[in-house]
Design a protein around this motif. Structure first.
Motif, mmCIF file in Angstrom:
data_model
loop_
_atom_site.group_PDB
_atom_site.id
_atom_site.type_symbol
_atom_site.label_atom_id
_atom_site.label_comp_id
_atom_site.label_asym_id
_atom_site.label_seq_id
_atom_site.Cartn_x
_atom_site.Cartn_y
_atom_site.Cartn_z
ATOM 1 N N THR A 243 0.858 -1.186 0.000
ATOM 2 C CA THR A 243 0.000 0.000 0.000
ATOM 3 C C THR A 243 0.890 1.230 0.000
ATOM 4 O O THR A 243 2.107 1.136 0.217
ATOM 5 C CB THR A 243 -0.916 0.028 1.238
ATOM 6 N N SER A 244 0.280 2.395 -0.222
ATOM 7 C CA SER A 244 1.114 3.602 -0.312
ATOM 8 C C SER A 244 0.597 4.779 0.510
ATOM 9 O O SER A 244 1.367 5.689 0.820
ATOM 10 C CB SER A 244 1.221 4.046 -1.773
ATOM 11 N N ARG A 245 -0.689 4.792 0.864
ATOM 12 C CA ARG A 245 -1.251 5.958 1.558
ATOM 13 C C ARG A 245 -1.885 5.625 2.890
ATOM 14 O O ARG A 245 -1.704 6.343 3.874
ATOM 15 C CB ARG A 245 -2.331 6.611 0.663
ATOM 16 N N ILE A 246 -2.620 4.551 2.947
ATOM 17 C CA ILE A 246 -3.452 4.261 4.100
ATOM 18 C C ILE A 246 -2.600 4.010 5.347
ATOM 19 O O ILE A 246 -1.526 3.414 5.281
ATOM 20 C CB ILE A 246 -4.361 3.047 3.797
ATOM 21 N N ARG A 247 -3.060 4.518 6.489
ATOM 22 C CA ARG A 247 -2.347 4.318 7.735
ATOM 23 C C ARG A 247 -2.647 2.917 8.275
ATOM 24 O O ARG A 247 -3.693 2.329 7.965
ATOM 25 C CB ARG A 247 -2.698 5.407 8.745
ATOM 26 N N LEU A 248 -1.733 2.403 9.085
ATOM 27 C CA LEU A 248 -1.789 1.007 9.521
ATOM 28 C C LEU A 248 -1.562 0.915 11.022
ATOM 29 O O LEU A 248 -0.685 1.594 11.555
ATOM 30 C CB LEU A 248 -0.715 0.187 8.797
#
Length: 307
Positions: free
Chosen positions: A65-70
Motif C-alpha cells: 500500500t502507499s497511503r493508508i495508515r496502519l
C-alpha cells in the motif's frame, strides 16, 4: 470525521484476505486499516485457517500500500517484550514510509495465552505502564545516546535505542472503559484515546475523564484525538441490512442499538451523535471480510456526508 477499517482476523482470515481489504480500503479513501492482535478465535466460529500475527501482517501490507495508515487495536502487552515491540513497530513504520500507529493494551484473553503457551501475569496494568514508558523512551532517545530503565517488571541497560521509526513520533493509542487508571495512562502517553463498543453517553463520560486527566498533567484536553470502535452493518435497504447481519450472526435491532447499522442515513445520523460528544474518528469493525461491496457502500453513501 475519519472512518477507519478495523478487522478481527482471529475469527478466520488469511493474509491475502486482509491485504485485499486493506488495498480496497485505500482505493476507496478510508483513512486507515487496523487489525486486532489475537491468536485465538472467539465465539461460535472455527477460526480457520488459523491466526495471523498482527505485526507480520502489517509489515506485508505496508509494502503493498502507499497511503493508508496502519495499526493495531490493540497490541497485547503480554505478547511481546517492550524492547522487541519497539524494534518491530519502528521497522514496520520504516517499511511503510511513516504510516504506522501503535495501539497498546494490557492483554485480556486468557484462553489464547493458554492455547499458545504465553504467560498471563496477574498484574498486567503495571506492566502496560512500564511497556509504554520503554517503547516511547526508546524511540525518543536521540541517536548516539543510550536508554536505560529500571522498573518492577522490565530492566534495560545502556540500550542503543535503535532503530528509529520513520515518523518523528509514532501515534500511540490507549483505550478502554476504566474510570481512573486508564485516563491517567492516556493523559501521560497517548496521542489518541479510543473507547470500544460504547454508547454515545458512555463515550461522552469517558472522553470527559480523559480530558480532565490530560489537563491535570498540563496538557490541553484537545491534544488527544478521541475515537470510537463500533461494529458496522449498512445496507441500501432493509433486506440488505438483514442479509449482512445474518452473515455475521447478529440481529439487526441489536446492531442498531450497539453499533452502526441500518441505512446510510441512519448511520450518518448516529455518527453525528458521536461527533457531538467529541469523537473525531470511528473504527468500523468489519466482520465479513469477503463483503467488499459493504466497504464500497459506506465509502459512497456515508463518507461524503461526514464533512
Amino acid at each position: 470525521m475519519d472512518l477507519r477499517v478495523f478487522t478481527e482476523p482471529q475469527q478466520g482470515a488469511t493474509y491475502d484476505t486482509l491485504l485485499r481489504v486493506a488495498q480496497t480500503a485505500e482505493e476507496l479513501g478510508y483513512d486507515a486499516f487496523f487489525r486486532s492482535d489475537h491468536y485465538l478465535h472467539m465465539g461460535n466460529v472455527d477460526g480457520l485457517p488459523g491466526p495471523t500475527d498482527a505485526w507480520i501482517t502489517l509489515a506485508g501490507i505496508a509494502r503493498e500500500t502507499s497511503r493508508i495508515r496502519l495499526g493495531t487495536l490493540m497490541t497485547a502487552g503480554t505478547f511481546r517484550l517492550p524492547g522487541v515491540l519497539a524494534i518491530q513497530v519502528a521497522q514496520v513504520d520504516q517499511m511503510s514510509g511513516g504510516r504506522v500507529e501503535l495501539g497498546l493494551g494490557s492483554g485480556w484473553y486468557e484462553e489464547e495465552h493458554k492455547a499458545y503457551g504465553i504467560p498471563f501475569p496477574k498484574e498486567k496494568f503495571g506492566r502496560l505502564e512500564e511497556q509504554l514508558a520503554i517503547v516511547t523512551g526508546l524511540w525518543e532517545t536521540p541517536v548516539g545516546e543510550r536508554f536505560s530503565y529500571d522498573g518492577s517488571y522490565y530492566q534495560l541497560q545502556d540500550s542503543p535505542a535503535l532503530p528509529k521509526p520513520a515518523q518523528r513520533r509514532v501515534p500511540v493509542l490507549i483505550g478502554g472503559h476504566g474510570a481512573k487508571r486508564t485516563p491517567a495512562l492516556a493523559a501521560k502517553y497517548a496521542t489518541e484515546f479510543n473507547i470500544p463498543f460504547a454508547s454515545v453517553e458512555d463515550s461522552e463520560r469517558q472522553f470527559g475523564r480523559v480530558r480532565a486527566a490530560a489537563e491535570e498533567r498540563g496538557r490541553k484536553g484537545d491534544d488527544l484525538v478521541y475515537s470510537n470502535a463500533l461494529v458496522v452493518c449498512v445496507g441500501k435497504n432493509d433486506a440488505e441490512v438483514k442479509r449482512r447481519a445474518e452473515a455475521i450472526g447478529r440481529e439487526v435491532e441489536e446492531l442498531k442499538a450497539n453499533g452502526l447499522a441500518g441505512s446510510p442515513a441512519e448511520v450518518v445520523e448516529k455518527l453525528g451523535r458521536y461527533a457531538a460528544v467529541g469523537s473525531r474518528r470511528v473504527y468500523l469493525q468489519l466482520l465479513d471480510l469477503d463483503d467488499l461491496a459493504h466497504l464500497e457502500l459506506i465509502a459512497s453513501e456515508v463518507m461524503p456526508q461526514l464533512g
